[in-house]
Design an enzyme around this catalytic site. Structure first.
Site, mmCIF file in Angstrom:
data_model
loop_
_atom_site.group_PDB
_atom_site.id
_atom_site.type_symbol
_atom_site.label_atom_id
_atom_site.label_comp_id
_atom_site.label_asym_id
_atom_site.label_seq_id
_atom_site.Cartn_x
_atom_site.Cartn_y
_atom_site.Cartn_z
ATOM 1 N N HIS A 115 -49.369 -29.707 36.179
ATOM 2 C CA HIS A 115 -49.295 -28.810 37.335
ATOM 3 C C HIS A 115 -49.012 -27.366 36.949
ATOM 4 O O HIS A 115 -48.595 -26.570 37.793
ATOM 5 C CB HIS A 115 -48.238 -29.322 38.319
ATOM 6 C CG HIS A 115 -48.565 -30.659 38.896
ATOM 7 N ND1 HIS A 115 -47.618 -31.484 39.487
ATOM 8 C CD2 HIS A 115 -49.746 -31.343 38.975
ATOM 9 C CE1 HIS A 115 -48.198 -32.597 39.896
ATOM 10 N NE2 HIS A 115 -49.483 -32.534 39.596
ATOM 11 N N SER A 182 -40.532 -40.164 38.203
ATOM 12 C CA SER A 182 -41.714 -39.906 39.032
ATOM 13 C C SER A 182 -41.839 -40.990 40.093
ATOM 14 O O SER A 182 -41.719 -42.183 39.794
ATOM 15 C CB SER A 182 -42.990 -39.872 38.192
ATOM 16 O OG SER A 182 -44.133 -39.715 39.021
ATOM 17 N N ILE A 226 -31.547 -40.506 34.507
ATOM 18 C CA ILE A 226 -32.447 -40.641 33.361
ATOM 19 C C ILE A 226 -31.741 -40.284 32.061
ATOM 20 O O ILE A 226 -31.877 -40.980 31.053
ATOM 21 C CB ILE A 226 -33.691 -39.755 33.554
ATOM 22 C CG1 ILE A 226 -34.471 -40.211 34.784
ATOM 23 C CG2 ILE A 226 -34.589 -39.790 32.314
ATOM 24 C CD1 ILE A 226 -35.481 -39.201 35.278
#
EC number: 2.3.1.286
Length: 242
Positions: A115, A182, A226
């Site tokens: 992106h 994600s 994470i």
């Protein structure tokens, strides 16, 4: 077999990172109403080519806010561990949906940005690139007279073809594919784990909330940060391969 043993045995590990990776650094995400960016702005209206030309003041304010917020944050342990794993040959490629550049700042070299990047702005007319901090100083037009805009993919724009091709090739080569933070709701990023699985890779999904691909994964971890999970895996790797 465990995630740790898959990491230790893998010859080509590919990592896909999403917004959950960035929010642990303090960055707001796009997709959390009343939190993140939605608390102050409507990204679906402002992160567009139409806003760039027809709501210029709001567009600039939105991206100045994002650039300023980015400058106040930094990579976390998870970013640094992935960079360390790359140096040690554990991770071969990082594909990211994020635009913050934290992977590179942490030391990762093989990063595919689907992106774009908020670290630079470029001219819509001639393509010349500048560091994004110039936006904060009111530099909004290029020397050629063209409009400067952040080097991110705006809503409605196609993703960079080179990045898509490289990400697809990486997924095809993977024997272990890690998804970190994600939701796997956005195409074509959400197709990459499927490409990897079709080519025989193990699929591991680490995300705060469930994803639509959880049932296809070989291992799933929810409701965990994470950075913490990667730290634990790193400690276990040291025991497997001291």
């Amino acid at each position: 077999m465990t995630i740790t043993s898959w990491l230790a045995a893998s010859r080509h590990t590919v990592v896909l990172t999403g917004a959950g990776m960035s929010t642990e650094s303090g960055l707001p995400d796009f997709r959390s109403p009343r939190t993140g960016l939605w608390a102050r702005f409507n990204p679906s209206e402002l992160a567009t080519i139409d806003a760039l030309y027809h709501r210029r003041e709001s567009f600039v304010e939105f991206y100045q806010y994002r650039i300023r917020t980015l400058q106040q944050c930094q990579p976390h342990d998870g970013h640094r561990l992935l960079a360390d794993w790359e140096r040690r040959g554990i991770v071969q490629t990082i594909v990211t949906q994020n635009v913050d550049g934290f992977h590179q700042e942490a030391g990762s070299r093989r990063v595919i940005e689907l992106h774009g990047s908020l670290r630079t702005v470029h001219c819509q007319r001639c393509g010349e690139s500048k560091p994004s901090f110039v936006y904060l100083h009111g530099v909004l037009t290029c020397e050629c007279g063209g409009v400067l805009r952040p080097s991110v993919v705006l809503f409605g724009e196609p993703l960079p073809e080179k990045a898509i091709t490289e990400a697809w090739e990486a997924a095809q080569q993977a024997d272990l594919f890690l998804v970190l933070g994600s939701s796997l709701q956005v195409s074509p990023a959400n197709q990459l784990p499927l490409v990897a699985k079709r080519n025989g890779a193990k699929l591991v999904i680490i995300n705060w909330e469930p994803t639509e691909l959880d049932d296809l994964a070989d291992a799933v971890i929810h409701q965990r940060k994470i950075g913490e999970v990667l730290n634990e895996l790193n400690e276990q790797l040291a025991e497997v391969d001291p």
